[in-house]
Write an enzyme that holds these catalytic residues in place. Structure first.
Site, PDB file in Angstrom:
ATOM      1  N   ALA A  12      28.402   5.997  29.648  1.00 30.21           N
ATOM      2  CA  ALA A  12      29.499   6.769  29.751  1.00 30.21           C
ATOM      3  C   ALA A  12      30.313   6.109  30.931  1.00 30.21           C
ATOM      4  O   ALA A  12      31.590   6.764  31.124  1.00 30.21           O
ATOM      5  CB  ALA A  12      29.198   8.165  29.775  1.00 30.21           C
ATOM      6  N   GLY A  17      33.811   3.426  28.194  1.00 30.88           N
ATOM      7  CA  GLY A  17      33.578   4.972  28.336  1.00 30.88           C
ATOM      8  C   GLY A  17      34.827   5.763  28.772  1.00 30.88           C
ATOM      9  O   GLY A  17      35.447   6.766  28.420  1.00 30.88           O
ATOM     10  N   GLN A 112      16.012   3.874  23.139  1.00 29.18           N
ATOM     11  CA  GLN A 112      16.790   4.878  22.594  1.00 29.18           C
ATOM     12  C   GLN A 112      16.625   5.243  21.213  1.00 29.18           C
ATOM     13  O   GLN A 112      16.992   6.501  20.845  1.00 29.18           O
ATOM     14  CB  GLN A 112      18.482   4.354  22.940  1.00 29.18           C
ATOM     15  CG  GLN A 112      18.860   4.352  24.598  1.00 29.18           C
ATOM     16  CD  GLN A 112      20.310   3.830  24.787  1.00 29.18           C
ATOM     17  OE1 GLN A 112      21.086   3.753  23.840  1.00 29.18           O
ATOM     18  NE2 GLN A 112      20.360   3.794  25.877  1.00 29.18           N
ATOM     19  N   VAL A 129      27.748   0.052  19.897  1.00 28.19           N
ATOM     20  CA  VAL A 129      28.907  -0.589  20.464  1.00 28.19           C
ATOM     21  C   VAL A 129      28.397  -1.690  21.396  1.00 28.19           C
ATOM     22  O   VAL A 129      28.898  -3.025  21.182  1.00 28.19           O
ATOM     23  CB  VAL A 129      30.090   0.149  20.953  1.00 28.19           C
ATOM     24  CG1 VAL A 129      31.028  -0.502  21.560  1.00 28.19           C
ATOM     25  CG2 VAL A 129      30.441   1.364  20.091  1.00 28.19           C
ATOM     26  N   ASP A 159      36.952  -5.903  15.120  1.00 28.27           N
ATOM     27  CA  ASP A 159      37.208  -7.194  14.462  1.00 28.27           C
ATOM     28  C   ASP A 159      38.117  -6.822  13.268  1.00 28.27           C
ATOM     29  O   ASP A 159      39.118  -7.648  13.075  1.00 28.27           O
ATOM     30  CB  ASP A 159      35.841  -7.955  13.897  1.00 28.27           C
ATOM     31  CG  ASP A 159      34.898  -7.781  15.263  1.00 28.27           C
ATOM     32  OD1 ASP A 159      34.960  -8.615  16.197  1.00 28.27           O
ATOM     33  OD2 ASP A 159      34.008  -6.978  15.076  1.00 28.27           O
ATOM     34  N   HIS A 187      28.934  -8.972  14.725  1.00 26.26           N
ATOM     35  CA  HIS A 187      30.000  -8.756  15.533  1.00 26.26           C
ATOM     36  C   HIS A 187      29.766 -10.116  16.726  1.00 26.26           C
ATOM     37  O   HIS A 187      29.048  -9.588  17.809  1.00 26.26           O
ATOM     38  CB  HIS A 187      29.986  -7.690  16.356  1.00 26.26           C
ATOM     39  CG  HIS A 187      30.842  -7.665  17.593  1.00 26.26           C
ATOM     40  ND1 HIS A 187      32.302  -7.689  17.321  1.00 26.26           N
ATOM     41  CD2 HIS A 187      30.533  -7.586  18.876  1.00 26.26           C
ATOM     42  CE1 HIS A 187      32.715  -7.533  18.711  1.00 26.26           C
ATOM     43  NE2 HIS A 187      31.927  -7.538  19.610  1.00 26.26           N
TER      44      HIS A 187
HETATM   45  P1  NAI Z   1      30.768  -1.933  31.369  1.00 28.81           P
HETATM   46  O1  NAI Z   1      29.741  -2.838  32.124  1.00 28.81           O
HETATM   47  O2  NAI Z   1      31.997  -1.593  31.718  1.00 28.81           O
HETATM   48  O3  NAI Z   1      29.847  -0.529  31.172  1.00 28.81           O
HETATM   49  C1  NAI Z   1      28.495  -0.549  30.824  1.00 28.81           C
HETATM   50  C2  NAI Z   1      28.001   0.619  30.966  1.00 28.81           C
HETATM   51  O4  NAI Z   1      26.756   0.951  30.385  1.00 28.81           O
HETATM   52  C3  NAI Z   1      27.758   0.832  32.589  1.00 28.81           C
HETATM   53  O5  NAI Z   1      28.067   2.373  32.949  1.00 28.81           O
HETATM   54  C4  NAI Z   1      26.041   0.735  32.795  1.00 28.81           C
HETATM   55  O6  NAI Z   1      25.618   1.498  33.814  1.00 28.81           O
HETATM   56  C5  NAI Z   1      25.621   1.210  31.532  1.00 28.81           C
HETATM   57  N1  NAI Z   1      24.330   1.065  30.812  1.00 28.81           N
HETATM   58  C6  NAI Z   1      23.742  -0.057  31.094  1.00 28.81           C
HETATM   59  N2  NAI Z   1      22.571  -0.015  30.663  1.00 28.81           N
HETATM   60  C7  NAI Z   1      22.325   1.299  30.197  1.00 28.81           C
HETATM   61  C8  NAI Z   1      21.492   2.004  29.656  1.00 28.81           C
HETATM   62  N3  NAI Z   1      20.034   1.696  29.251  1.00 28.81           N
HETATM   63  N4  NAI Z   1      21.486   3.157  29.339  1.00 28.81           N
HETATM   64  C9  NAI Z   1      22.723   3.813  29.319  1.00 28.81           C
HETATM   65  N5  NAI Z   1      23.790   3.373  30.195  1.00 28.81           N
HETATM   66  C10 NAI Z   1      23.671   1.876  30.331  1.00 28.81           C
HETATM   67  O7  NAI Z   1      30.939  -2.316  29.894  1.00 28.81           O
HETATM   68  P2  NAI Z   1      31.994  -2.147  28.805  1.00 28.81           P
HETATM   69  O8  NAI Z   1      33.081  -2.906  28.969  1.00 28.81           O
HETATM   70  O9  NAI Z   1      31.931  -0.645  28.621  1.00 28.81           O
HETATM   71  O10 NAI Z   1      31.313  -2.682  27.175  1.00 28.81           O
HETATM   72  C11 NAI Z   1      30.044  -1.801  27.153  1.00 28.81           C
HETATM   73  C12 NAI Z   1      29.338  -2.825  26.037  1.00 28.81           C
HETATM   74  O11 NAI Z   1      30.300  -2.749  24.687  1.00 28.81           O
HETATM   75  C13 NAI Z   1      29.136  -4.180  26.280  1.00 28.81           C
HETATM   76  O12 NAI Z   1      28.066  -4.571  25.681  1.00 28.81           O
HETATM   77  C14 NAI Z   1      30.281  -4.905  25.629  1.00 28.81           C
HETATM   78  O13 NAI Z   1      29.841  -6.208  25.253  1.00 28.81           O
HETATM   79  C15 NAI Z   1      30.324  -4.025  24.282  1.00 28.81           C
HETATM   80  N6  NAI Z   1      31.390  -4.231  23.493  1.00 28.81           N
HETATM   81  C16 NAI Z   1      31.415  -4.288  22.167  1.00 28.81           C
HETATM   82  C17 NAI Z   1      32.443  -4.311  21.201  1.00 28.81           C
HETATM   83  C18 NAI Z   1      32.014  -4.339  19.908  1.00 28.81           C
HETATM   84  O14 NAI Z   1      33.314  -4.633  19.149  1.00 28.81           O
HETATM   85  N7  NAI Z   1      31.214  -3.995  19.313  1.00 28.81           N
HETATM   86  C19 NAI Z   1      33.807  -4.590  21.859  1.00 28.81           C
HETATM   87  C20 NAI Z   1      33.957  -4.672  23.154  1.00 28.81           C
HETATM   88  C21 NAI Z   1      32.774  -4.477  24.020  1.00 28.81           C
END
Ligand code: NAI
Length: 329
Positions: A12, A17, A112, A129, A159, A187
């Site tokens: 979050a 988030g 989780q 996600v 996508d 994805h």
């Molecule tokens: P970000 O790096 O800005 O934020 C990720 C957050 O997750 C951070 O606050 C981090 O502390 C937290 N985190 C890490 N491990 C965790 C855990 N075990 N439990 C709870 N929180 C945890 O990354 P962003 O940009 O928010 O992206 C998040 C994810 O979404 C990435 O894996 C990214 O590749 C993915 N993504 C997926 C898309 C899709 O279409 N499926 C599209 C864009 C991003």
């Protein structure tokens, strides 16, 4: 007044988030008459910045937001959750092999999955996600034997939306006039964006495009690599568009897809289209009655088959490297 729905959001404090929570709290996901409680999860190092997000949520005075909790414990975050949006994941760091990334995320999503099994509502809707989204969703599902596999999904909606926009621009029609787009598979850059079944108000998209060379050599590879292009331009990965896709995914799952249309979701296969049962694969789905249904019996060409198999094989490789993290395997 309706009772509040508890929505768990992991990661979050991250950039998705930040684009997601305020829209959910404003009522864009579950409607402007549905009170909600946000249950936010992040890792201990990110809790200080999550506190800042919490302060901003308070400062918005959202009428629908009846409570917010923050925690680093998945069981607390998922307690009685009706919706769980699993955004947080371990990013790839410098020098990290793909296998190590899968392993690190596998550990997060097996934990989780067990926490969801233990604490969430029995009809919780889980959207994964965090990447690799399909495999992470598969791991969570396999670690939650007390929940129906139909509660789990992975996000293909970004996508799907990207493909809608590109096609609309190509044929000069509004996005809203395009229906029945599909993004098959993973994805990842092996995904197969398929416009062969898509329709505009005035005809089949394939006929309106009338340019097989554009489809094969521009549309498909550009869709497959769009995420990388966004990173190159912005210096950061897609966040607002990812949050928007997550909201659309859950909203359609809860309220139903529009008439004569479908959306793409990563869901456990029922064996359709030659994809073995259980594989978390991007399919066309319709939603009604708060459940998703795979769209059956679409015609698949030899070209489609080849592309669908490539992305399937990648999912199998990912699954192979995390199989020690799966219950019942
Ligand atoms: P970000 O790096 O800005 O934020 C990720 C957050 O997750 C951070 O606050 C981090 O502390 C937290 N985190 C890490 N491990 C965790 C855990 N075990 N439990 C709870 N929180 C945890 O990354 P962003 O940009 O928010 O992206 C998040 C994810 O979404 C990435 O894996 C990214 O590749 C993915 N993504 C997926 C898309 C899709 O279409 N499926 C599209 C864009 C991003």
């Amino acid at each position: 007044m309706k009772p509040p729905v508890r929505i768990a959001v992991t990661g979050a404090a991250g950039q998705i988030g930040y684009s997601l929570l305020f829209r959910i709290a404003a009522g864009e996901m579950l409607g402007r008459d549905q009170p909600i409680i946000l249950q936010l999860l992040d890792i201990p190092q990110s809790l200080p910045s999550l506190k800042g997000v919490l302060m901003e949520l308070e400062d918005c005075a959202f009428p629908l937001l009846t409570g917010v909790t923050t925690t680093d414990d998945p069981r607390s975050a998922f307690r009685d959750a009706g919706i769980a949006m699993l955004v947080g994941a371990r990013p790839r760091s410098k020098g990290m092999e793909r296998r190590d990334l899968l392993e690190a995320n596998g550990v997060i999503f097996s934990t989780q999955g067990r926490a969801l099994d233990e604490a969430a509502c029995r009809d919780v809707k889980v959207l994964v996600v965090g990447n690799p989204a399909n495999t992470n969703a598969y791991i969570a599902m396999k670690n939650a034997p007390g929940l129906n596999p139909g509660n789990f999904s992975a996000m293909m909606r970004l996508d799907h939306n990207r493909a809608l926009s590109q096609v609309a621009a190509k044929i000069g029609r509004p996005v809203s006039s395009i229906r029945k787009m599909i993004v098959w598979g993973n994805h990842s850059p092996t995904q197969y964006p398929d416009l062969n079944h898509a329709e505009a108000d005035d005809g089949k998209v394939r006929d309106l495009v009338n340019d097989p060379e554009w489809v094969e050599n521009y549309f498909i590879p550009h869709m497959q690599n769009r995420g990388t292009e966004v990173i190159a331009a912005r210096g950061l990965s897609s966040a607002a568009s990812a949050a928007n896709a997550a909201i659309g995914h859950v909203r359609d799952w809860v309220f139903g897809t529009r008439e004569d249309d479908w959306v793409s979701m990563g869901i456990p296969s029922d064996g359709s289209y030659g994809i073995p049962e259980g594989v978390m694969y991007g399919f066309p789905v319709t939603c009604s009655g708060s459940a998703y249904q795979l769209v059956p019996a679409l015609e698949i060409s030899e070209f489609d088959r080849t592309k669908m198999d490539i992305t399937y094989r990648e999912l199998m490789e990912e699954r192979e490297s995390v199989k020690h993290l799966l219950l019942n395997s």
